[in-house]
Enzyme design. Structure first.
Site, PDB file in Angstrom:
ATOM      1  N   ASP A 189       1.855 -12.413  -7.313  1.00  0.00           N
ATOM      2  CA  ASP A 189       0.889 -12.190  -6.268  1.00  0.00           C
ATOM      3  C   ASP A 189       1.302 -11.111  -5.288  1.00  0.00           C
ATOM      4  O   ASP A 189       1.779 -11.344  -4.276  1.00  0.00           O
ATOM      5  CB  ASP A 189       0.561 -13.607  -5.507  1.00  0.00           C
ATOM      6  CG  ASP A 189      -0.541 -13.266  -4.349  1.00  0.00           C
ATOM      7  OD1 ASP A 189      -1.376 -12.166  -4.356  1.00  0.00           O
ATOM      8  OD2 ASP A 189      -0.695 -14.125  -3.530  1.00  0.00           O
ATOM      9  N   ILE A 190       1.240 -10.004  -6.050  1.00  0.00           N
ATOM     10  CA  ILE A 190       1.597  -8.745  -5.233  1.00  0.00           C
ATOM     11  C   ILE A 190       0.587  -8.077  -4.414  1.00  0.00           C
ATOM     12  O   ILE A 190      -0.542  -7.643  -4.879  1.00  0.00           O
ATOM     13  CB  ILE A 190       2.263  -7.631  -6.225  1.00  0.00           C
ATOM     14  CG1 ILE A 190       3.265  -8.581  -7.000  1.00  0.00           C
ATOM     15  CG2 ILE A 190       2.602  -6.715  -5.383  1.00  0.00           C
ATOM     16  CD1 ILE A 190       4.420  -9.079  -6.345  1.00  0.00           C
ATOM     17  N   GLU A 191       0.718  -8.124  -3.110  1.00  0.00           N
ATOM     18  CA  GLU A 191      -0.405  -7.826  -2.084  1.00  0.00           C
ATOM     19  C   GLU A 191       0.187  -6.667  -1.146  1.00  0.00           C
ATOM     20  O   GLU A 191      -0.513  -6.393  -0.324  1.00  0.00           O
ATOM     21  CB  GLU A 191      -0.866  -8.870  -1.417  1.00  0.00           C
ATOM     22  CG  GLU A 191      -1.477 -10.043  -2.239  1.00  0.00           C
ATOM     23  CD  GLU A 191      -2.386 -11.038  -1.654  1.00  0.00           C
ATOM     24  OE1 GLU A 191      -3.143 -10.551  -0.802  1.00  0.00           O
ATOM     25  OE2 GLU A 191      -2.470 -12.273  -2.328  1.00  0.00           O
ATOM     26  N   SER A 192       1.169  -6.035  -1.346  1.00  0.00           N
ATOM     27  CA  SER A 192       1.735  -5.005  -0.387  1.00  0.00           C
ATOM     28  C   SER A 192       2.936  -4.315  -1.274  1.00  0.00           C
ATOM     29  O   SER A 192       3.249  -4.671  -2.082  1.00  0.00           O
ATOM     30  CB  SER A 192       2.449  -5.484   0.854  1.00  0.00           C
ATOM     31  OG  SER A 192       3.502  -6.276   0.801  1.00  0.00           O
TER      32      SER A 192
END
Ligand SMILES: *[C@@H]1O[C@H](CO)[C@@H](O)[C@H](O)[C@H]1NC(C)=O
Ligand SMILES: *[C@@H]1O[C@H](CO)[C@@H](O)[C@H](O)[C@H]1NC(C)=O
Ligand SMILES: *[C@@H]1O[C@H](CO)[C@@H](O)[C@H](O)[C@H]1NC(C)=O
Length: 299
Positions: free
Chosen positions: A154-157
């Site tokens: 869940d890569i969001e940055s």
């Protein structure tokens, strides 16, 4: 004689009925849920005991990469630095014994710091995950002896770099490992786009929320369905899940009331051979809003 005839007529009727029920359940979708970011969402064992979910993601490993010591954050559930998350071992095992897959989620939208800076950094993180959460061994496993079923991205940055290498390194350890990802609906995803192109992912739960151009809006399914078609036709992945907020509080926008989900949205996407079910953000909001109980019969 008469009763024997009745039995064989009954079995003629019942056997095809049973077969059709089996086929129907094999085709039905399932519910994936994130657990771990709210201490008031009940225990993992209670979550699994509802029977509502097939995949439970432990959220999140908030710090990793760049040579940092990885940090697990399960909010109020336990304190990894004090070693108290090992109390989850038996919960994880009980979920698995009920047929649920328990998956560690990397990243998340807030807290921590994560970024991979090279292929060798990605390999180091893969080694760490294998030894501390999967079938490898380490003297400091945060969840004790429980062996998780897979890893969720869940890569969001940060950056999109080297996540494909991390995925490939994990699959090299064990090709049966579940690799899953939670991109946001604008295609391709800013952080996961390149990793998804490797074809290493088994399930992708796309976040159809906080992104008005590709989500549901007051009875209008056009944007969501267009985006769904893009996701289900554009890359090598076996199953796509509709990721949605479990209550109006769970996201800034994109909430779909249960009746609208079952009457309007699901019928428009379930025809796809890649339809896998729905993903809910998250267990706490699901409990608060009784969402999965209301929709599970239609997923
Ligand atoms: C990249 O990560 C490694 C550890 O994997 C670390 O030793 C190194 O300092 C990092 N490099 C940069 C430029 O941040
Ligand atoms: C649910 O669907 C109905 C019928 O299309 C629509 O009028 C209503 O706005 C929808 N509700 C929400 C909150 O999206
Ligand atoms: C939750 O939804 C189910 C299914 O609609 C219903 O039977 C149950 O009573 C609901 N529970 C609560 C607490 O509202």
């Amino acid at each position: 004689m008469a009763s024997q005839t009745r039995i064989s007529i009954l079995s003629l009727l019942i056997i095809p009925l049973l077969l059709s029920l089996l086929t129907a359940s094999a085709q039905a979708g399932s519910i994936a849920v994130y657990w771990g970011q709210n201490g008031n969402e009940r225990t993992l064992a209670e979550t699994c005991a509802t029977g509502n979910y097939r995949y439970v993601m432990l959220a999140f490993l908030t710090t990793f990469g760049n040579g940092q010591t990885p940090v697990l954050n399960l909010a109020g559930h336990c304190n990894p630095s004090a070693g108290t998350c090992t109390r989850l071992t038996s919960d994880i095992q009980s979920c698995q014994s009920m047929g649920m897959k328990v998956i560690l989620s990397l990243g998340g939208a807030s807290r921590g710091s994560y970024q991979l800076n090279s292929t060798s950094d990605a390999q180091n993180v893969a080694d760490y995950l294998w030894n501390n959460y999967l079938s490898g061994s380490s003297s400091s496993r945060p969840l004790g002896s429980a062996v998780l079923d897979g890893i969720d991205f869940d890569i969001e940055s940060g950056s999109s770099d080297y996540y494909g290498d991390l995925a490939k390194s994990l699959k090299q350890y064990n090709s049966q490992l579940y690799l899953t990802a939670a991109p946001q609906c604008p295609y391709p995803d800013a952080y996961l786009g390149p990793a998804l192109q490797t074809g290493s992912f088994d399930y992708v739960w796309v976040q159809f929320y906080n992104n008005p151009p590709c989500q549901y809006s007051s009875g209008d399914i056009t944007n969501l369905v267009n985006s769904w078609k893009t996701w289900t036709s554009s890359f090598l992945v076996r199953n796509v899940f509709l990721g949605i907020p479990a209550s109006t509080d769970a996201a800034g926008s994109g909430y779909i009331p249960p009746n609208n989900l079952t009457s309007q949205v699901l019928p428009a996407i379930q025809g796809s051979s890649k339809y896998g079910g729905i993903m809910l953000w998250n267990r706490y909001y699901d409990l608060e809003n009784n969402y999965s109980d209301q929709v599970k019969g239609s997923v």
